[in-house]
Structure formats: C-alpha cells, structure tokens
Scaffold this active site. Structure first.
Site, PDB file in Angstrom:
ATOM      1  N   HIS A  72       1.210  -1.255  -0.008  1.00  0.00           N
ATOM      2  CA  HIS A  72      -0.005   0.532   0.295  1.00  0.00           C
ATOM      3  C   HIS A  72       0.916   1.425   0.237  1.00  0.00           C
ATOM      4  O   HIS A  72       1.703   1.280   1.117  1.00  0.00           O
ATOM      5  CB  HIS A  72      -1.456   0.435   0.966  1.00  0.00           C
ATOM      6  CG  HIS A  72      -1.888  -1.190   0.922  1.00  0.00           C
ATOM      7  ND1 HIS A  72      -3.190  -1.066   0.338  1.00  0.00           N
ATOM      8  CD2 HIS A  72      -1.135  -2.093   1.535  1.00  0.00           C
ATOM      9  CE1 HIS A  72      -3.808  -2.100   0.661  1.00  0.00           C
ATOM     10  NE2 HIS A  72      -2.683  -2.668   1.631  1.00  0.00           N
ATOM     11  N   LEU A  73       0.765   1.446  -1.273  1.00  0.00           N
ATOM     12  CA  LEU A  73       1.131   3.716  -1.268  1.00  0.00           C
ATOM     13  C   LEU A  73       1.154   4.191  -0.796  1.00  0.00           C
ATOM     14  O   LEU A  73       1.264   5.393  -0.634  1.00  0.00           O
ATOM     15  CB  LEU A  73       2.642   3.140  -2.976  1.00  0.00           C
ATOM     16  CG  LEU A  73       3.311   2.304  -3.162  1.00  0.00           C
ATOM     17  CD1 LEU A  73       3.832   2.740  -4.100  1.00  0.00           C
ATOM     18  CD2 LEU A  73       4.703   2.202  -1.490  1.00  0.00           C
ATOM     19  N   ARG A  74      -0.706   4.399  -0.429  1.00  0.00           N
ATOM     20  CA  ARG A  74      -1.462   5.464  -0.114  1.00  0.00           C
ATOM     21  C   ARG A  74      -1.504   6.915  -1.178  1.00  0.00           C
ATOM     22  O   ARG A  74      -2.217   8.070  -0.899  1.00  0.00           O
ATOM     23  CB  ARG A  74      -0.541   5.726   0.988  1.00  0.00           C
ATOM     24  CG  ARG A  74      -0.767   4.918   2.042  1.00  0.00           C
ATOM     25  CD  ARG A  74      -2.135   4.329   2.785  1.00  0.00           C
ATOM     26  NE  ARG A  74      -2.294   3.429   3.818  1.00  0.00           N
ATOM     27  CZ  ARG A  74      -2.567   1.969   4.073  1.00  0.00           C
ATOM     28  NH1 ARG A  74      -3.339   1.582   2.737  1.00  0.00           N
ATOM     29  NH2 ARG A  74      -2.583   1.465   4.640  1.00  0.00           N
ATOM     30  N   ASN A 104      -6.164   0.814  -3.287  1.00  0.00           N
ATOM     31  CA  ASN A 104      -7.380   1.368  -1.868  1.00  0.00           C
ATOM     32  C   ASN A 104      -6.177   2.470  -1.243  1.00  0.00           C
ATOM     33  O   ASN A 104      -6.938   3.041  -0.344  1.00  0.00           O
ATOM     34  CB  ASN A 104      -7.105   0.522  -1.298  1.00  0.00           C
ATOM     35  CG  ASN A 104      -6.599   0.412  -0.182  1.00  0.00           C
ATOM     36  OD1 ASN A 104      -5.771   0.604  -0.970  1.00  0.00           O
ATOM     37  ND2 ASN A 104      -6.650  -0.324   1.013  1.00  0.00           N
ATOM     38  N   HIS A 189      -9.402 -10.175  -1.581  1.00  0.00           N
ATOM     39  CA  HIS A 189      -8.949  -9.877   0.209  1.00  0.00           C
ATOM     40  C   HIS A 189     -10.368 -10.685   0.529  1.00  0.00           C
ATOM     41  O   HIS A 189     -11.293 -10.765   0.774  1.00  0.00           O
ATOM     42  CB  HIS A 189      -9.452  -8.381   1.062  1.00  0.00           C
ATOM     43  CG  HIS A 189      -9.463  -7.931   1.970  1.00  0.00           C
ATOM     44  ND1 HIS A 189      -8.748  -7.560   2.968  1.00  0.00           N
ATOM     45  CD2 HIS A 189     -10.434  -8.714   2.813  1.00  0.00           C
ATOM     46  CE1 HIS A 189      -8.832  -7.190   4.409  1.00  0.00           C
ATOM     47  NE2 HIS A 189     -10.176  -8.094   4.555  1.00  0.00           N
ATOM     48  N   HIS A 242      -2.573 -12.717   1.283  1.00  0.00           N
ATOM     49  CA  HIS A 242      -3.021 -12.976   3.021  1.00  0.00           C
ATOM     50  C   HIS A 242      -3.773 -13.928   3.199  1.00  0.00           C
ATOM     51  O   HIS A 242      -4.605 -14.240   4.515  1.00  0.00           O
ATOM     52  CB  HIS A 242      -3.258 -11.613   3.314  1.00  0.00           C
ATOM     53  CG  HIS A 242      -4.070 -10.544   3.241  1.00  0.00           C
ATOM     54  ND1 HIS A 242      -5.406 -11.074   2.879  1.00  0.00           N
ATOM     55  CD2 HIS A 242      -3.899  -9.383   3.018  1.00  0.00           C
ATOM     56  CE1 HIS A 242      -6.481  -9.850   3.041  1.00  0.00           C
ATOM     57  NE2 HIS A 242      -5.215  -9.172   2.019  1.00  0.00           N
ATOM     58  N   ASN A 298      -5.120  -6.917   9.713  1.00  0.00           N
ATOM     59  CA  ASN A 298      -6.801  -7.562   8.833  1.00  0.00           C
ATOM     60  C   ASN A 298      -6.467  -8.634   7.284  1.00  0.00           C
ATOM     61  O   ASN A 298      -5.657  -8.105   6.669  1.00  0.00           O
ATOM     62  CB  ASN A 298      -7.505  -6.154   8.193  1.00  0.00           C
ATOM     63  CG  ASN A 298      -8.797  -7.130   7.936  1.00  0.00           C
ATOM     64  OD1 ASN A 298      -8.522  -8.351   7.827  1.00  0.00           O
ATOM     65  ND2 ASN A 298      -9.827  -6.350   7.417  1.00  0.00           N
ATOM     66  N   ASP A 325       1.903  -6.837   2.357  1.00  0.00           N
ATOM     67  CA  ASP A 325       0.842  -6.303   2.477  1.00  0.00           C
ATOM     68  C   ASP A 325       1.371  -4.872   3.620  1.00  0.00           C
ATOM     69  O   ASP A 325       0.651  -4.169   4.599  1.00  0.00           O
ATOM     70  CB  ASP A 325      -0.343  -7.218   3.405  1.00  0.00           C
ATOM     71  CG  ASP A 325      -1.370  -6.720   3.547  1.00  0.00           C
ATOM     72  OD1 ASP A 325      -1.414  -5.088   3.033  1.00  0.00           O
ATOM     73  OD2 ASP A 325      -2.688  -6.765   4.426  1.00  0.00           O
ATOM     74  N   HIS A 329       0.287   3.904   8.362  1.00  0.00           N
ATOM     75  CA  HIS A 329      -0.625   4.330   9.162  1.00  0.00           C
ATOM     76  C   HIS A 329      -0.083   5.279   9.453  1.00  0.00           C
ATOM     77  O   HIS A 329       1.207   5.065  10.238  1.00  0.00           O
ATOM     78  CB  HIS A 329      -1.222   3.741   9.683  1.00  0.00           C
ATOM     79  CG  HIS A 329      -2.582   2.950   8.650  1.00  0.00           C
ATOM     80  ND1 HIS A 329      -3.792   2.811   8.673  1.00  0.00           N
ATOM     81  CD2 HIS A 329      -2.826   1.735   9.065  1.00  0.00           C
ATOM     82  CE1 HIS A 329      -4.746   1.934   7.541  1.00  0.00           C
ATOM     83  NE2 HIS A 329      -3.795   1.264   8.110  1.00  0.00           N
TER      84      HIS A 329
HETATM   85  O1  DOR Z   1      -4.054  -4.480   7.491  1.00  0.00           O
HETATM   86  C1  DOR Z   1      -5.085  -3.797   6.997  1.00  0.00           C
HETATM   87  N1  DOR Z   1      -4.315  -3.329   6.409  1.00  0.00           N
HETATM   88  N2  DOR Z   1      -5.502  -5.603   5.363  1.00  0.00           N
HETATM   89  C2  DOR Z   1      -6.254  -4.610   4.162  1.00  0.00           C
HETATM   90  O2  DOR Z   1      -6.561  -5.272   3.729  1.00  0.00           O
HETATM   91  C3  DOR Z   1      -5.814  -3.280   3.820  1.00  0.00           C
HETATM   92  C4  DOR Z   1      -4.775  -2.914   4.732  1.00  0.00           C
HETATM   93  C5  DOR Z   1      -4.537  -1.365   4.633  1.00  0.00           C
HETATM   94  O3  DOR Z   1      -4.811  -0.915   3.604  1.00  0.00           O
HETATM   95  O4  DOR Z   1      -4.392  -0.115   5.519  1.00  0.00           O
END
Ligand code: DOR
Length: 456
Positions: A72-74, A104, A189, A242, A298, A325, A329
């Site tokens: 996830h590079l956001r 996402n 997922h 995952h 998750n 994954d 954050h």
């Molecule tokens: O822990 C998780 N974070 N699981 C995911 O499936 C999405 C990811 C996120 O985008 O933060």
C-alpha cells in the site's frame, strides 16, 4: 529508467542464489548497462577499472531483487501515511526492487486517470519499479466492475479491492471471467463481513482474555472456498492474498489436488507473529505492551497452529509467494484504543529480517525463502525480473543474513512507523539494493563495501 547510462557494476565475492535457475554458488555477478551480464567463478576484483563500481559482497547473499505484489503506497490521497517516493525508498531498504501498488487509494484506482497519475509520479519519484493495480469494482463498492480491459491496456498488472472483500458472488464470477480474457489476476481479500463484523483480532482464547471482539478464521475460509469454486468454473486468474489459517491452507491444498490453477500468498507477519502478540507476548522474553495497536491487522494475527500451517504451506508450495501487505498508517490512526485503530502493519523494511528468523530457526531453507520473494511473485503476476538470468534487468538484493540490528521505526524511510517489531533485535539486514543497474540503497554503516566509481 535510462538503463544505458547505468554504470557497470561488479558484485564481488558473495553467495549468489538465483532460485529461478537453481543457482546457489560463490562467485561474481556482473551487471552492464542496467542488465545482468554474467556470473563468473570466484576471482579477485580488477583494480581501478574506469567506469566500474565494485560492491564487496564478501559474507553476503546476492539474489534477485525482491518483488512485492502487495504493497500500500497510499498515493494519491493519503500522502500523510506514505507517498510513492517514501514507499519505494522503504522498498529499496527492504531489498525490494519492484512493488505492486494497491488500489485502495483516495480516490481508488478505478479509472485511467489515477493509473496515469501513479505512472507519472513513479517515473519522477520512485526509486524502484512500481506496478499499479486497479480496483475490481467501481469505487470499491463491490457492485459494478471497472473497465478492466481499458485499465489493463493502461498498464495495470492485476485487480484488487483489497481492504474490502467482494461479497457478491455474481460480481466475483464476472471479474474472474474477465480476468481470463485480459490475462490479469484478481487478487482477493477473503473476508465474509457477516462473520467478521466488528472483529478486531483473531477469535479465540486470547481475544476472550483481552475482552476484544473476535474476527474468526471461518470468515476467511468460506470466501477462499467460494472463490476457488468460482475459479474452477470460470478458468479465471485468481490470486488469494494474505492467507492466515490452517483450515484455509487445507482448502487451498485440496484445490491444488483437484488441479485448479491459481496462486496464493502469505505475509511476513502472519508467518512469524501470533495473536499472543496482541496480549503483549514477545519471543525475546521482553513483555510488549498489551493492546498495542501496531499488532492490529486485517486479516488478524492468528494462533501458533495457524502460523505453523502457513509455514508448512510455504515449504510445500501450497502457498506460492510472500507479499508484505505493507500498510503504513499515521499516528492519528494508531495512537488510540484498539477497537478504533486502523488495521495494518508497515512491513517493507522488516520483511527480510523477520522471514530470516524462519531460516535461522530451521523452519525454511534460504533458497526457498528467496524463491517465494522473487521468481514466484514474478510468475504469478507475469512481471519481469525475479531472476539473475543474463539479459534480465539488473535488479539485485545484497544482504547479510547474520547482521543484527534493532528495529527503530523513526529510522524507517516509510512514513508508517506502525510495527509491532519496534525495539526488537532482528538478525539479517539488507546492505545494498540495485534496481535497473543503479544503486538505490546502501546501508549507511556499510558504505565501505563500495569502491571504484562510487559516485555513479
Ligand atoms: O491490515 C490491513 N490494512 N489489511 C488490509 O487488507 C488493508 C490494509 C490497509 O489498506 O491499511
């Protein structure tokens, strides 16, 4: 990347492991004009050759750069958590030379404009290769499919609503049918929200002890079973992200015995940590903080029996590959009570070291670990690289399997400092990463490994 201007590099004196070609030997690796040139037997490095950068890999492992199909590079939209620049620097520090950027983002990658934004930004700022993913459904709402063929043509390598399951079986069936036509995997997922709703950690005795609502393994398993059935019926391209439970592994194993074609992934954290970590348990005898939100992910960390089943699945090929994954954050999302914290672990910079823990413990061989980080992800997502075969891109990871270091998230290149490993001493460290024949990372404390045309 302008490969013609990449310097010639000699990676000298390491143990070269290239699982794609069954190579595990001492020798010298030559890179020319951004491509792998050849592997030669051990011999002294030529001295003072103009235009040649020498990397002293004595005592180190030299292998293809790792490929992360789940990162996830956001960017766009949540640049306070990560950007394409910081995320790819984190990748380089972790030995990764290619990452698949999860879709996402905000807005999600459900149209060409966002794909092109990622490609443009990566061309300007990324230090490793970035392959965009797009969402399966518009707005990740789980109802209407995106323009998958158009997005594939724009350069998307796979499709995923990761972070959210595709609950509607009809939508999933259509997605798999399209995936066959466009030859791109649907990465899923697996979570049935009617079973996991409100769950924040693995359902089981630890959750009960802590008074936290459980997210049961069966919520994942029913969806794995459904998608394997749909995969068999459609002949589509399925990639199961995952996987976390022993029963999920068993379902996958049976599907392989039936001859269903698909790929499956496990993460470094599910392969090495358990739900006891949420209660503060740590392997080094130190007590961690119970309810540490850095353990919230998750799908959740599972039991030790699940962890062992995952490692066994990685060993026997039931699980093809490792994806990090990496889910960075910011503090506002994590410095709060467990129930409200965001799910995710920032994993790119610790992945290799925690996984080497499995090798040091005798649970996995080193060549097999490298296989699951290199040629298997390349195969699953039809990506270049993952090997040191002559003529392939000069994407290389050089690591010391025995160097110890203490995880200090404030030193991460990633903006996401959310790791349950903070303060732990790990064994195994990336010392240099080369992408497209360019040195994109060197360990600050090991700069003496470079000689010759260092500036290049
Ligand atoms: O822990 C998780 N974070 N699981 C995911 O499936 C999405 C990811 C996120 O985008 O933060």
């Amino acid at each position: 990347m302008d490969l013609k201007s990449a310097p010639d590099i000699l990676v000298h004196g390491g143990r070269i492991i290239d699982p794609a070609r069954g190579i595990d030997q001492m020798g010298n690796l030559w890179l020319r004009q951004g491509a792998v040139s050849e592997i030669t037997p051990p011999a002294p490095a030529p001295e003072g050759r103009r235009g040649l950068l020498v990397v002293n890999a004595a005592g180190a492992i030299v292998c293809p750069g790792f490929i992360d199909v789940h990162c996830h590079l956001r960017d766009p939209g949540e640049e306070q958590k990560e950007t394409i620049a910081t995320g790819t620097r984190a990748a380089a520090r972790g030995g990764f030379t290619a990452v698949c950027a999860m879709a996402n983002t905000s807005p999600p990658v459900d149209n060409r404009a966002v794909v092109e934004y990622i490609q443009r930004t990566a061309a300007a700022r990324a230090v490793v290769r970035v392959y965009p993913l797009a969402t399966v459904t518009q707005g990740m709402a789980g109802r209407e499919l995106t323009e998958m063929a158009d997005l594939a043509e724009a350069g998307v390598v796979a499709f995923s609503d990761d972070g959210r399951p595709i609950v509607d079986s009809g939508v999933m069936r259509h997605a798999l049918e399209y995936s066959r036509l466009i030859e791109r995997p649907i990465m899923v997922h697996e979570e049935d929200p009617s079973l996991s709703a409100g769950g924040v950690m693995n359902e089981g005795p630890v959750a009960t002890r802590l008074g936290l609502k459980g997210w049961p393994g069966v919520a994942e398993e029913v969806m794995i079973a459904r998608d394997l059935a749909l995969c068999e019926v459609t002949g589509g391209f399925l990639h199961i992200a995952h996987v976390t439970t022993a029963r999920g592994v068993e379902i996958i194993r049976r599907a392989r015995e039936r001859g269903i074609q698909f790929t499956a992934e496990a993460t470094p954290h599910h392969l090495t940590l358990t739900d006891e970590w949420v209660a503060g348990w740590r392997p080094d005898g130190r007590r961690g903080m119970p309810y540490d939100t850095a353990t919230k992910v998750n799908p959740p960390l599972r039991s030790e029996a699940d962890r062992q089943a995952l490692v066994a699945a990685l060993r026997d090929g039931t699980i093809d590959l490792i994806g990090t994954d990496h889910a960075p954050h910011s503090d506002v999302d994590k410095l709060c009570e467990y129930n409200t914290a965001a799910f995710g672990i920032s994993g790119l910079e610790t992945a290799l070291a925690v996984l080497l823990g499995l090798v040091h413990a005798g649970e996995l061989s080193l060549p097999l670990l490298i296989r699951r980080l290199t040629c298997e992800p390349a195969r699953a997502f039809h990506l270049p690289g993952g090997t040191l075969a002559p003529g392939t891109p000069a994407d290389v990871c050089i690591f010391d399997p025995d160097a110890t270091w203490t995880v200090d998230p404030s030193e991460f290149a990633s903006l996401g400092h959310n790791t349950p490993l903070a303060g732990m001493t790990l064994r195994g460290k990336v010392i240099a990463t080369i992408c497209g024949g360019r040195l994109v990372y060197v360990d600050e404390q090991r700069k003496e490994i470079l000689s010759g045309e260092v500036a290049a």
